[in-house]
Design a protein around this motif. Structure first.
Motif, PDB file in Angstrom:
ATOM      1  N   HIS A  85      10.546   3.542 -11.122  1.00 55.06           N
ATOM      2  CA  HIS A  85       9.109   3.686 -10.957  1.00 55.06           C
ATOM      3  C   HIS A  85       8.651   3.059  -9.640  1.00 55.06           C
ATOM      4  O   HIS A  85       9.326   2.189  -9.072  1.00 55.06           O
ATOM      5  N   LEU A  86       7.477   3.480  -9.167  1.00 54.96           N
ATOM      6  CA  LEU A  86       6.915   2.887  -7.961  1.00 54.96           C
ATOM      7  C   LEU A  86       6.564   1.427  -8.212  1.00 54.96           C
ATOM      8  O   LEU A  86       6.250   1.030  -9.333  1.00 54.96           O
ATOM      9  N   LEU A  87       6.609   0.643  -7.149  1.00 58.50           N
ATOM     10  CA  LEU A  87       6.382  -0.794  -7.274  1.00 58.50           C
ATOM     11  C   LEU A  87       4.910  -1.111  -7.554  1.00 58.50           C
ATOM     12  O   LEU A  87       4.018  -0.408  -7.090  1.00 58.50           O
ATOM     13  N   THR A  88       4.697  -2.175  -8.299  1.00 56.08           N
ATOM     14  CA  THR A  88       3.358  -2.720  -8.484  1.00 56.08           C
ATOM     15  C   THR A  88       3.066  -3.675  -7.331  1.00 56.08           C
ATOM     16  O   THR A  88       3.948  -3.988  -6.515  1.00 56.08           O
ATOM     17  N   TRP A  89       1.829  -4.169  -7.275  1.00 54.51           N
ATOM     18  CA  TRP A  89       1.508  -5.161  -6.248  1.00 54.51           C
ATOM     19  C   TRP A  89       2.368  -6.415  -6.411  1.00 54.51           C
ATOM     20  O   TRP A  89       2.827  -6.997  -5.433  1.00 54.51           O
ATOM     21  N   GLY A  90       2.567  -6.820  -7.662  1.00 54.94           N
ATOM     22  CA  GLY A  90       3.390  -8.008  -7.909  1.00 54.94           C
ATOM     23  C   GLY A  90       4.820  -7.827  -7.450  1.00 54.94           C
ATOM     24  O   GLY A  90       5.412  -8.733  -6.854  1.00 54.94           O
ATOM     25  N   GLN A  91       5.398  -6.666  -7.723  1.00 57.53           N
ATOM     26  CA  GLN A  91       6.764  -6.392  -7.295  1.00 57.53           C
ATOM     27  C   GLN A  91       6.866  -6.266  -5.781  1.00 57.53           C
ATOM     28  O   GLN A  91       7.859  -6.692  -5.186  1.00 57.53           O
ATOM     29  N   SER A  92       5.831  -5.699  -5.154  1.00 59.67           N
ATOM     30  CA  SER A  92       5.814  -5.605  -3.694  1.00 59.67           C
ATOM     31  C   SER A  92       5.769  -6.990  -3.073  1.00 59.67           C
ATOM     32  O   SER A  92       6.476  -7.290  -2.099  1.00 59.67           O
TER      33      SER A  92
ATOM     34  N   LEU B  87       0.820  -1.198   0.000  1.00 66.03           N
ATOM     35  CA  LEU B  87       0.000   0.000   0.000  1.00 66.03           C
ATOM     36  C   LEU B  87       0.862   1.260   0.000  1.00 66.03           C
ATOM     37  O   LEU B  87       0.634   2.207  -0.774  1.00 66.03           O
ATOM     38  N   PHE B  88       1.888   1.292   0.842  1.00 61.50           N
ATOM     39  CA  PHE B  88       2.763   2.460   0.927  1.00 61.50           C
ATOM     40  C   PHE B  88       3.692   2.569  -0.284  1.00 61.50           C
ATOM     41  O   PHE B  88       3.898   3.664  -0.826  1.00 61.50           O
ATOM     42  N   TRP B  89       4.271   1.435  -0.702  1.00 59.28           N
ATOM     43  CA  TRP B  89       5.202   1.473  -1.824  1.00 59.28           C
ATOM     44  C   TRP B  89       4.511   1.891  -3.115  1.00 59.28           C
ATOM     45  O   TRP B  89       5.087   2.586  -3.938  1.00 59.28           O
ATOM     46  N   ARG B  90       3.283   1.470  -3.308  1.00 55.40           N
ATOM     47  CA  ARG B  90       2.563   1.821  -4.528  1.00 55.40           C
ATOM     48  C   ARG B  90       2.113   3.279  -4.512  1.00 55.40           C
ATOM     49  O   ARG B  90       1.951   3.901  -5.560  1.00 55.40           O
ATOM     50  N   ARG B  91       1.866   3.824  -3.336  1.00 52.87           N
ATOM     51  CA  ARG B  91       1.408   5.210  -3.227  1.00 52.87           C
ATOM     52  C   ARG B  91       2.529   6.220  -3.418  1.00 52.87           C
ATOM     53  O   ARG B  91       2.404   7.178  -4.173  1.00 52.87           O
ATOM     54  N   GLY B  92       3.616   6.010  -2.682  1.00 55.05           N
ATOM     55  CA  GLY B  92       4.689   7.006  -2.754  1.00 55.05           C
ATOM     56  C   GLY B  92       6.078   6.422  -2.611  1.00 55.05           C
ATOM     57  O   GLY B  92       7.057   7.168  -2.549  1.00 55.05           O
ATOM     58  N   GLY B  93       6.181   5.078  -2.528  1.00 55.18           N
ATOM     59  CA  GLY B  93       7.484   4.450  -2.376  1.00 55.18           C
ATOM     60  C   GLY B  93       8.031   4.496  -0.967  1.00 55.18           C
ATOM     61  O   GLY B  93       9.163   4.070  -0.727  1.00 55.18           O
TER      62      GLY B  93
ATOM     63  N   ARG C 208      13.992   9.543   4.909  1.00 51.49           N
ATOM     64  CA  ARG C 208      14.145   9.911   3.503  1.00 51.49           C
ATOM     65  C   ARG C 208      14.578   8.724   2.643  1.00 51.49           C
ATOM     66  O   ARG C 208      15.466   8.825   1.795  1.00 51.49           O
ATOM     67  N   LEU C 209      13.933   7.586   2.859  1.00 47.26           N
ATOM     68  CA  LEU C 209      14.183   6.408   2.040  1.00 47.26           C
ATOM     69  C   LEU C 209      13.029   6.210   1.066  1.00 47.26           C
ATOM     70  O   LEU C 209      11.891   6.571   1.351  1.00 47.26           O
ATOM     71  N   LYS C 210      13.336   5.627  -0.066  1.00 41.06           N
ATOM     72  CA  LYS C 210      12.303   5.381  -1.058  1.00 41.06           C
ATOM     73  C   LYS C 210      12.624   4.099  -1.811  1.00 41.06           C
ATOM     74  O   LYS C 210      13.752   3.909  -2.274  1.00 41.06           O
ATOM     75  N   THR C 211      11.641   3.216  -1.935  1.00 36.70           N
ATOM     76  CA  THR C 211      11.821   1.950  -2.637  1.00 36.70           C
ATOM     77  C   THR C 211      11.174   2.037  -4.013  1.00 36.70           C
ATOM     78  O   THR C 211       9.991   2.371  -4.130  1.00 36.70           O
ATOM     79  N   VAL C 212      11.952   1.743  -5.042  1.00 39.21           N
ATOM     80  CA  VAL C 212      11.481   1.777  -6.419  1.00 39.21           C
ATOM     81  C   VAL C 212      12.020   0.553  -7.146  1.00 39.21           C
ATOM     82  O   VAL C 212      12.866  -0.178  -6.624  1.00 39.21           O
TER      83      VAL C 212
END
Length: 217
Positions: A127-134, A103-109, A118-122
């Protein structure tokens, strides 16, 4: 991870760096250090534990009603069947983690803890992760704790040894960063995703992302 990615900065890093203001005070975009990642996880840990506790409580009540006879005294208490714990509860805990992070990764990483540091997962394209990538990333992060847990159960078998082994597997995911030439964690490599340390000027908060998306609708 392809060879091209191991020899030059990732596409996600190049993309973010291109859009950053060119001033001497701007931080360089970099792969997040293990200590910073662990700090973010500690921030998120309380919320995750609360979610897992809630899910565990609900499933325990359901499992007790469906699989066991209830007694009136504490001496009559029983444990849930092993099959129920392995087939129902364990996958439910994993799906809870996927739901939380996805939910968080798909919204804003960023989760709330990641936003603080100040971390971000892409993904490797920035690009932001999809549900499958998450889902793939959470499963990748679970492999080493599972392996260490199996080793612990074979060596000792007690609950304390099992939990300690699982924790060591979790720590191994991030200790691996120290030995990887690019500073990648186990889950980074297995899921083709990456966690970055964002410059202050590029760290758009999660809630701001959500608000902007709502305004655009």
């Amino acid at each position: 991870m392809s060879k091209s990615l191991s020899k030059r900065p990732s596409k996600s890093a190049a993309k973010a760096k291109k859009s950053a203001p060119h001033t001497s005070e701007v931080e360089e975009l970099a792969i997040a250090k293990p200590s910073t990642r662990m700090a973010a996880i500690l921030y998120d840990g309380m919320l995750i534990l609360a979610l897992l506790f809630l899910v565990g409580t609900v499933l325990t009540v359901i499992g007790t009603l469906l699989t066991m006879e209830t007694g009136s005294e504490s001496s009559q208490a029983q444990s849930l069947p092993t099959w129920y714990q392995n087939v129902i509860m364990t996958p439910s805990f994993i799906l809870t983690l996927v739901g939380f992070y996805g939910l968080f990764w798909r919204r804003g990483g960023q989760t709330l803890g990641m936003q603080t540091w100040r971390l971000k997962t892409v993904n490797n394209n920035g690009h932001l992760l999809t549900w499958g990538q998450s889902f793939k990333r959470v499963l990748a992060a679970s492999i080493m704790p599972l392996i260490f847990g199996l080793i612990g159960s074979v060596i000792g078998g007690s609950r304390a040894i099992l939990l300690t082994s699982v924790f060591l597997g979790f720590v191994f995911n991030y200790a691996f960063c120290l030995f990887n030439s690019r500073g990648l964690a186990v889950q980074d490599m297995l899921s083709n995703t990456i966690t970055l340390k964002m410059p202050k000027t590029e760290n758009e908060g999660l809630w701001r992302v959500i608000r902007n998306r709502k305004r655009g609708k």
